[in-house]
Design an enzyme around this catalytic site. Structure first.
Site, PDB file in Angstrom:
ATOM      1  N   GLU A  62      27.157  15.828 -67.907  1.00 38.07           N
ATOM      2  CA  GLU A  62      28.181  16.857 -67.723  1.00 38.07           C
ATOM      3  C   GLU A  62      29.537  16.390 -68.257  1.00 38.07           C
ATOM      4  O   GLU A  62      30.317  17.193 -68.779  1.00 38.07           O
ATOM      5  CB  GLU A  62      28.305  17.215 -66.238  1.00 38.07           C
ATOM      6  CG  GLU A  62      27.097  17.947 -65.665  1.00 38.07           C
ATOM      7  CD  GLU A  62      25.944  17.013 -65.336  1.00 38.07           C
ATOM      8  OE1 GLU A  62      24.833  17.510 -65.082  1.00 38.07           O
ATOM      9  OE2 GLU A  62      26.147  15.767 -65.328  1.00 38.07           O
ATOM     10  N   ASN A 338      19.219  15.583 -73.822  1.00 36.07           N
ATOM     11  CA  ASN A 338      19.687  16.499 -74.860  1.00 36.07           C
ATOM     12  C   ASN A 338      19.355  15.998 -76.269  1.00 36.07           C
ATOM     13  O   ASN A 338      19.943  15.010 -76.722  1.00 36.07           O
ATOM     14  CB  ASN A 338      21.198  16.674 -74.713  1.00 36.07           C
ATOM     15  CG  ASN A 338      21.755  17.737 -75.636  1.00 36.07           C
ATOM     16  OD1 ASN A 338      21.014  18.383 -76.371  1.00 36.07           O
ATOM     17  ND2 ASN A 338      23.060  17.917 -75.605  1.00 36.07           N
TER      18      ASN A 338
END
Length: 426
Positions: A62, A338
Site C-alpha cells: 500500500e 503485483n
C-alpha cells in the site's frame, strides 16, 4: 460499536502473553507501541495547527501504491501536511524512506481514546484509507468530528467478497460512513454497491498500482549493476513465500545448465525469514551474497550465485536488472504479488496460479500474452524456455510494458476526486 470494542479488547487481552513475549524478544513488535496507544510521536508535532490530510497505507504494497498519490497531493495542496500512517514495521520503514517530506507514524489501535486523540490533535481536513482498510471506530470518530473519509484504490478481493456479503447487514452502516470510494475497477465498484455502499459515493478511478514507478534507480541497484558480469542473465524472484524458495532452488541447477551466466536475485516477502532463506540457499550448495552485507562491502557477484535481497524497498528498482522475473506468493496459496512491478521495465513475468490479490491485473496481462502462469511442476521448464528463446521472452516483456503504460493515469483521476472532496469541506 460497544460489542466491537469489547471484542477487540478481549482479543488483545487473550493475546497479551504472546505479544509480551514477542515484544521482549523482538524490537519490531515494540516499535510504535506508544503511538498505537494514542500518544502522538514527536514527528507529528510539526503538523499540529497545519492543514492536514491523513493517508493510511497498511504495509509495503500500500505504501508503494500510494507513493505517487502522496506526491501529487503535496503538489496540489502546497503548504498542507500529508501525514502517512502504516500498520506494519516494514511499511513504516519504507514510508519513512519514500515520504521524507511527510510525518510518518503508526496507526493507533481502533479504540475511541486512541483514535479520538489523533483526530483532535491533528484535526485532518480529510482521511484517505488505502485499498480495504475500514476500521469501525476510526470511521465513526471521523463522522463525529466532521472529517470526510475516502477509500482510494478500493478493492474487494475474490476471497473476501463472500465474507463481506454474509456480514453485509453489519458492514452496510460502516460503508455508509465513507464519503467516497475510488475503486480500482468496475467489478470492485459493483461489489461495493452490493455490500451496501451508497451508489452515488462509488466512482471508478483505476488501479494506482499501474502508476507505480521507481523514483530512480536505488543505490543498491546501481551497486549491483556494477558488480555483475557483463553477460550476467539475472533471474529476479520477488516477494517469495515459504515453500517457494525451495522450488526455485530445486529448479536452479537446470537453469544454470541452460545458461551458465545466470544469477538469481531472491527476495523473500517477510524480513523475519531472511536468515532462514540464507541458510536454505547455503544448504543447497549455492554461493549466497546478502544484500545487507553487499551494501557495506560490495563484491563481484559471480555466475551461478544467489543474491539474497534482505533489504526493504529495493525490490521495485532491482526488477529493472532482470532478464526474467518470478513474482512470488503465487505457487503457494497466498494470493500473489503485483506483476506490474517487473512488467513496467519490460521484464517478462512468470507467476503461479494463486494470483487472486491481483486477478484483474493478471487477467489483463494474460489477455495481452504478457505473463506466463505456471504450476510448480512447470516452473523449471518454463524458465528454461525463456532462457533459451530470448527473442520470445523479450517480446513478452514488451507486451507487459505496454499493458502497464496503457492503464496509467489512475493517480491523476484519484487526486482530482480527492480535491473535490477537500473543496466541499473547506
Amino acid at each position: 460499536m460497544l460489542v466491537y470494542s469489547v471484542l477487540l479488547l478481549a482479543v488483545l487481552v487473550v493475546g497479551a502473553p504472546y505479544w509480551l513475549v514477542r515484544m521482549a524478544t523482538s524490537g519490531r513488535y515494540r516499535a510504535g507501541l506508544a503511538g498505537r496507544l494514542g500518544f502522538l510521536p514527536a514527528g507529528l508535532r510539526a503538523a499540529v495547527g497545519q492543514k492536514v490530510v491523513w493517508v493510511h497505507a497498511v504495509s509495503v504494497g500500500e505504501v508503494n501504491a500510494s507513493s505517487a498519490l502522496v506526491r501529487e497531493l503535496q503538489a496540489a495542496l502546497p503548504g498542507w501536511v500529508i501525514a502517512v500512517s502504516t500498520t506494519t514495521a516494514t511499511g513504516q520503514r519504507l514510508a519513512r524512506e519514500k515520504f521524507t517530506g511527510s510525518p510518518v507514524f503508526y496507526l493507533p489501535l481502533d479504540f475511541r481514546f486512541a483514535v479520538r486523540r489523533y483526530l483532535r490533535v491533528l484535526r485532518p481536513r480529510m482521511v484517505v484509507l488505502m485499498e480495504s482498510e475500514l476500521w469501525p471506530r476510526l470511521l465513526l470518530e471521523c463522522k463525529a468530528q466532521g472529517v470526510p473519509v475516502a477509500v482510494a484504490n478500493a478493492r474487494v478481493s475474490d476471497r473476501s467478497f463472500p465474507r463481506y456479503m454474509r456480514l453485509r447487514r453489519w458492514w452496510r452502516p460502516l460503508l455508509e460512513e465513507v464519503s467516497l470510494f475510488l475503486a480500482q475497477s468496475e467489478e470492485t465498484a459493483e461489489r461495493l454497491r452490493r455490500m451496501g455502499a451508497p451508489a452515488e459515493r462509488v466512482r471508478v478511478t483505476g488501479n494506482l498500482k499501474y502508476d507505480v514507478r521507481a523514483g530512480g534507480e536505488s543505490a543498491l541497484t546501481e551497486m549491483l549493476r556494477g558488480r555483475l558480469a557483463g553477460d550476467a542473465y539475472v533471474v529476479v524472484c520477488g516477494s517469495t513465500a515459504q515453500g517457494e524458495e525451495r522450488m526455485l532452488l530445486e529448479a536452479w541447477p537446470a537453469l544454470l545448465a541452460a545458461e551458465p551466466a545466470a544469477v538469481m536475485v531472491l527476495a523473500p516477502r517477510h524480513p523475519d525469514r531472511f536468515g532462514l532463506v540464507a541458510g536454505l540457499v547455503a544448504a543447497n550448495g549455492f554461493a549466497v551474497v546478502r544484500a545487507s552485507e553487499f551494501r557495506e562491502r560490495p563484491v563481484a557477484v559471480a555466475a551461478g550465485s544467489v543474491f539474497l535481497l534482505d533489504t526493504i524497498g529495493d525490490l521495485a528498482s532491482v526488477y529493472a536488472l532482470g532478464a526474467v522475473a518470478f513474482v512470488g506468493g503465487s505457487l503457494v496459496v497466498k494470493g500473489g504479488q503485483n506483476p506490474l512491478e517487473a512488467a513496467r521495465f519490460g521484464v517478462p513475468v512468470v507467476m503461479g496460479p494463486s494470483f487472486e490479490n491481483f486477478r484483474e491485473i493478471v487477467e489483463s496481462m494474460e489477455e495481452a500474452r504478457a505473463i506466463c502462469i505456471v504450476t510448480a511442476s512447470e516452473l523449471s521448464k518454463v524458465l528454461e524456455g525463456m532462457l533459451r528463446d530470448r527473442g520470445a521472452a523479450v517480446a513478452m516483456g514488451e507486451r507487459g510494458r505496454a499493458v502497464f503504460e496503457a492503464q496509467a493515469g489512475a493517480t491523476a483521476r484519484t487526486v482530482e476526486a480527492l480535491m473535490e472532496l477537500v473543496e466541499r469541506g473547506r
